[in-house]
Structures are given as C-alpha cells and as structure tokens.
Design an enzyme around this catalytic site. Sequence first.
Site, PDB file in Angstrom:
ATOM      1  N   TRP A 192       0.870  -1.182   0.000  1.00 42.74           N
ATOM      2  CA  TRP A 192       0.000   0.000   0.000  1.00 42.74           C
ATOM      3  C   TRP A 192       0.912   1.238   0.000  1.00 42.74           C
ATOM      4  O   TRP A 192       1.812   1.355   0.837  1.00 42.74           O
ATOM      5  CB  TRP A 192      -0.876  -0.040   1.255  1.00 42.74           C
ATOM      6  CG  TRP A 192      -1.769   1.150   1.438  1.00 42.74           C
ATOM      7  CD1 TRP A 192      -2.592   1.700   0.511  1.00 42.74           C
ATOM      8  CD2 TRP A 192      -1.932   1.923   2.635  1.00 42.74           C
ATOM      9  NE1 TRP A 192      -3.270   2.768   1.057  1.00 42.74           N
ATOM     10  CE2 TRP A 192      -2.881   2.919   2.365  1.00 42.74           C
ATOM     11  CE3 TRP A 192      -1.372   1.853   3.907  1.00 42.74           C
ATOM     12  CZ2 TRP A 192      -3.280   3.855   3.311  1.00 42.74           C
ATOM     13  CZ3 TRP A 192      -1.768   2.779   4.851  1.00 42.74           C
ATOM     14  CH2 TRP A 192      -2.720   3.773   4.555  1.00 42.74           C
ATOM     15  N   ASP A 273      -0.568  -5.092   9.597  1.00 44.59           N
ATOM     16  CA  ASP A 273      -1.545  -4.085   9.188  1.00 44.59           C
ATOM     17  C   ASP A 273      -2.808  -4.854   8.809  1.00 44.59           C
ATOM     18  O   ASP A 273      -2.814  -5.600   7.829  1.00 44.59           O
ATOM     19  CB  ASP A 273      -0.989  -3.300   7.991  1.00 44.59           C
ATOM     20  CG  ASP A 273      -1.966  -2.247   7.493  1.00 44.59           C
ATOM     21  OD1 ASP A 273      -3.103  -2.174   8.017  1.00 44.59           O
ATOM     22  OD2 ASP A 273      -1.591  -1.492   6.573  1.00 44.59           O
ATOM     23  N   LYS A 309     -13.071  -0.334   6.012  1.00 47.14           N
ATOM     24  CA  LYS A 309     -13.637  -1.192   4.969  1.00 47.14           C
ATOM     25  C   LYS A 309     -14.703  -2.128   5.525  1.00 47.14           C
ATOM     26  O   LYS A 309     -15.793  -2.215   4.966  1.00 47.14           O
ATOM     27  CB  LYS A 309     -12.542  -2.036   4.318  1.00 47.14           C
ATOM     28  CG  LYS A 309     -11.206  -1.357   4.180  1.00 47.14           C
ATOM     29  CD  LYS A 309     -11.149  -0.417   3.013  1.00 47.14           C
ATOM     30  CE  LYS A 309      -9.873   0.390   3.068  1.00 47.14           C
ATOM     31  NZ  LYS A 309      -9.393   0.789   1.788  1.00 47.14           N
TER      32      LYS A 309
END
Length: 464
Positions: A192, A273, A309
């Site tokens: 990311w 993460d 999300k």
Amino acid sequence: MASAMLSITSPSTSASLSMHDSHKGKPHFGGSSLRFSKEKGNPFSSVRSSGRISMSLAVNISRFEGIPMAPPDPILGVSEAFRADSNEVKLNLGVGAYRTEDLQPYVLNVVKKAENLMLERGENKEYLPIEGLAAFNKATVELLLGADNPVIKQQRVATVQGLSGTGSLRLAAALIERYFPGAKVLISSPTWGNHKNIFNDARVPWSEYRYYDPKTVGLDFEGMIEDIKAAPEGSFVLLHGCAHNPTGIDPTPEQWEKIADVIQQKNHIPFFDVAYQGFASGSLDEDAASVRLFVARGMEVLVAQSYSKNLGLYAERIGAMNVVSSSPEAAARVKSQLKRLARPMYSNPPVHGARIVANVVGDPALFSEWKAEMEMMAGRIKNVRQKLFDSISSKDKSGKDWSFILKQIGMFSYTGLNKNQSDNMTNKWHVYMTKDGRISLAGLSLAKCEYLADAIIDSFHNVS
Ligand code: KET
C-alpha cells in the site's frame, strides 16, 4: 513572479525550512531544503528597530515561495481526477471503497442501527481519554484475537484507539522511532503506497522484501523468506494480515508458519496491518488467523486495525493500535508511551466511530447482522471478480491466461497493466485506477464488467 524591496537593518532572526521527499529505501531528512542563513538574514522575518516591531518587507512576494507544489496522492488523487471528469461512462476503480451494484456508497444497516441507539441514549460529546473509548478498545482486541485469547486475560495487550488504520500505523511508527532508534521496518514489494510515507514522515528507515512474482502472478515466497532472513536482527516486519494490498495474494497457512519461524529465529518483531478483516474470506475469524498464529507462538506482535472497509466507516477514522507484549508490565509501559505520543499529535481520538464499533461488536444481534452484511459485500466483490474474468476470457482471443484475476482475493485486482497502459485506461476509457495497475473491484458493478474487459484488453494489447 514577484519583486521585493528588502530593507533589513539588523537581521536578528533566522529560519530554516526544510523538507524531505520520500526516497526509495532511504528516507533523507532535510534533504532538498530552503535555508536562510543567519548572516544573510531571512527576508521574511520581522526585525526589531527602535523598540518597535516593523515588517522589513515591502512585498508582493509570498512567504510561502519556498514551498513547492506537492504531487497529487497516488490513490486519493485518483478520486479527485474522477470527480473532475464529466464523461458519463467514467468508472472509479481507484480507492478501495465499497460501492453497491448501482455504484453508490453504502452505509451498513448495522451502522444505522448503532447510530439510532446512540441517539436514543442521548450520549454526550465529552473528550475521550487519550487511549480512546474503553468499550471500543475491549471490542476491538477481542475481534482481532478472539474473545477468549489468553493474552487478553493476562493483560498483555496494550490497545489504544487510533485514527483509523493510517493513524494507528503512524502512532506505532512514532513508537519505533522513539524507542528503537535505527531499527528498520521491512515492507513488502509492492505494498500500500502510504506505508512508505508513514515511515518516512516518522523518520523510521525501511527497506523492501520481495513479495510479488510477476512471472507466476503469485507470491515470491523464497525471495520473501531470504530477504527477511537477511535483514538486521531485531527489524520490524510489516505484514498484511489478509487481503494483501495491492496484489490480493496472501501466504497459505503453511507459509505463514514458515514466515513466523524466520521472524522468530531472527528476533524480528512482526507488525501487522489489518485493514481488511472479514473482506478476504468473508469470515472475521478466518481473516485474523495470521495474527492469531503469531500470538499463539508467544511472540510479541504489533497490530494496526481499521474499520474503514469492514464496517464502511471510512470517514469516521476509527481503528486501533495493539501491542501484544510478553508481560502485563511491558504492556502497561507501552500503552503509557503510546498515550504520551498521541497527546501532542491529536490529543485524543474521535468518539462517534468508536461507539458504532462498540455497539455492533458488543451486541450479539448486531454482531451477527454485521457478519451477514460483510459476507454480502465480500460476495458481491467475488461475483464481479468472476464476471470480469468471464468477460475478459471470452473477449480476448490472444490466448493470454487471465486466471490470476480469480486467484487474487479481497477488494482489488492487480492487473499487471503498466503505467502507460493504466494511463490509457483513464485517458481513453475513463476508467480511473492507480498507476501500478491496481483496480478496486469494490467500485465495479456486474453491468460494467464487459466495458471494463474491453478497456483492459485494449490497453494490454495496444499500448506498450
Ligand atoms: N492499510 C492498508 C493495507 C490499506 O489498504 C489502507 C487503506 C489502510 C491501511 C488505511 O485505511 P484507513 O482508512 O486509514 O483505516 N487503503 C485504501 C484507502 C487509502 O489509500 O487510504 C486504498 O488502498 O485504496
């Protein structure tokens, strides 16, 4: 552009303005910089003359002249460009944000119910403690590790509410910078995009480990293990808990065991993460298996969580930083320092999203409803993934194997399109995506799959 009349009599002040740019593997601090030397004086500073403060500058030159234009963000900048496009066929597959089949943003029903509960209760807007809402912190660590995980009972986890995944990562980066000076963070290649910014800004050195193999469109497991082995002992290894962004390729359970072996051998510290818990498999527990495996080995682990999300709480900025420590005393000390770092940065976190999560996770009825909604979202993405694959395979007569689309999991597909081809997707087809070839399937509908297939086939075969 501007002219300035300077009349500095006794430059008593000097200023140094320095910037640093992200640089592959090597953060450089104060690199390209604009400095005003003490001798020459800072033309923008005010000077003291005959007991009065007076501006020494008759100006039409800005004090911000030395600040260059920043480039647009590689992910969030895509949404800005999308908004500026007036063509009706446009499609935003940039940011990883869930859309309905009508391509509209989606607020989960459980979120609406939790918000109604909050209104009924007439809750106040007092400051939260620095570490966040207690009910949230309890819920979030239980969701991550499983409510009956012994490390929770043993009080070995330092949990603080963070400003979603990004803020939680940034807080941990500050902890690393302060208490592990010089320690390196190993980041997957690719990853990311914001990971690098986060560690650069926190002045934590990082380097990359091999992860994605374009030849197999799969995991470069050997390379990954070699690079983790080769890193200096005691490095932090940043791992995506599930649904690796951008590749959509996760290690198998057996591979996770081997990754844990090397990390343990090398005395590294795993740093997870977890931004997509529930979005990879549709199951919250299954998607936390990687983290739980490391914790079950008795390892000390850092975990950043995000509810952007899985609960669709993007703008609420709700997440957490968890540090699993080997003793309750260590956990208490770590937590005290996380709070100390948070206080001057943002003082204390926002309450709204924390209450939503606490209500949903803490209420058995809402919790099971959430699971069903998440399965629905994950299911919709799986459907468009299948439809996209079917459309491309039936339209493309070149014999290219597109089956990798089906192997990838989570919100994204890593198409293998290069920058020029991605540009063609946007400029010719109005398909907005990141320049690394990633498309967010969460922003795609079944109805648009054929169109997207045409765009991908054209870009892949007709642009080099
Ligand atoms: N980690 C990963 C791997 C990640 O993809 C994101 C967001 C985050 C953390 C942080 O999300 P937050 O909203 O701070 O909890 N990724 C999407 C959005 C973004 O870039 O900010 C994305 O990749 O599109």
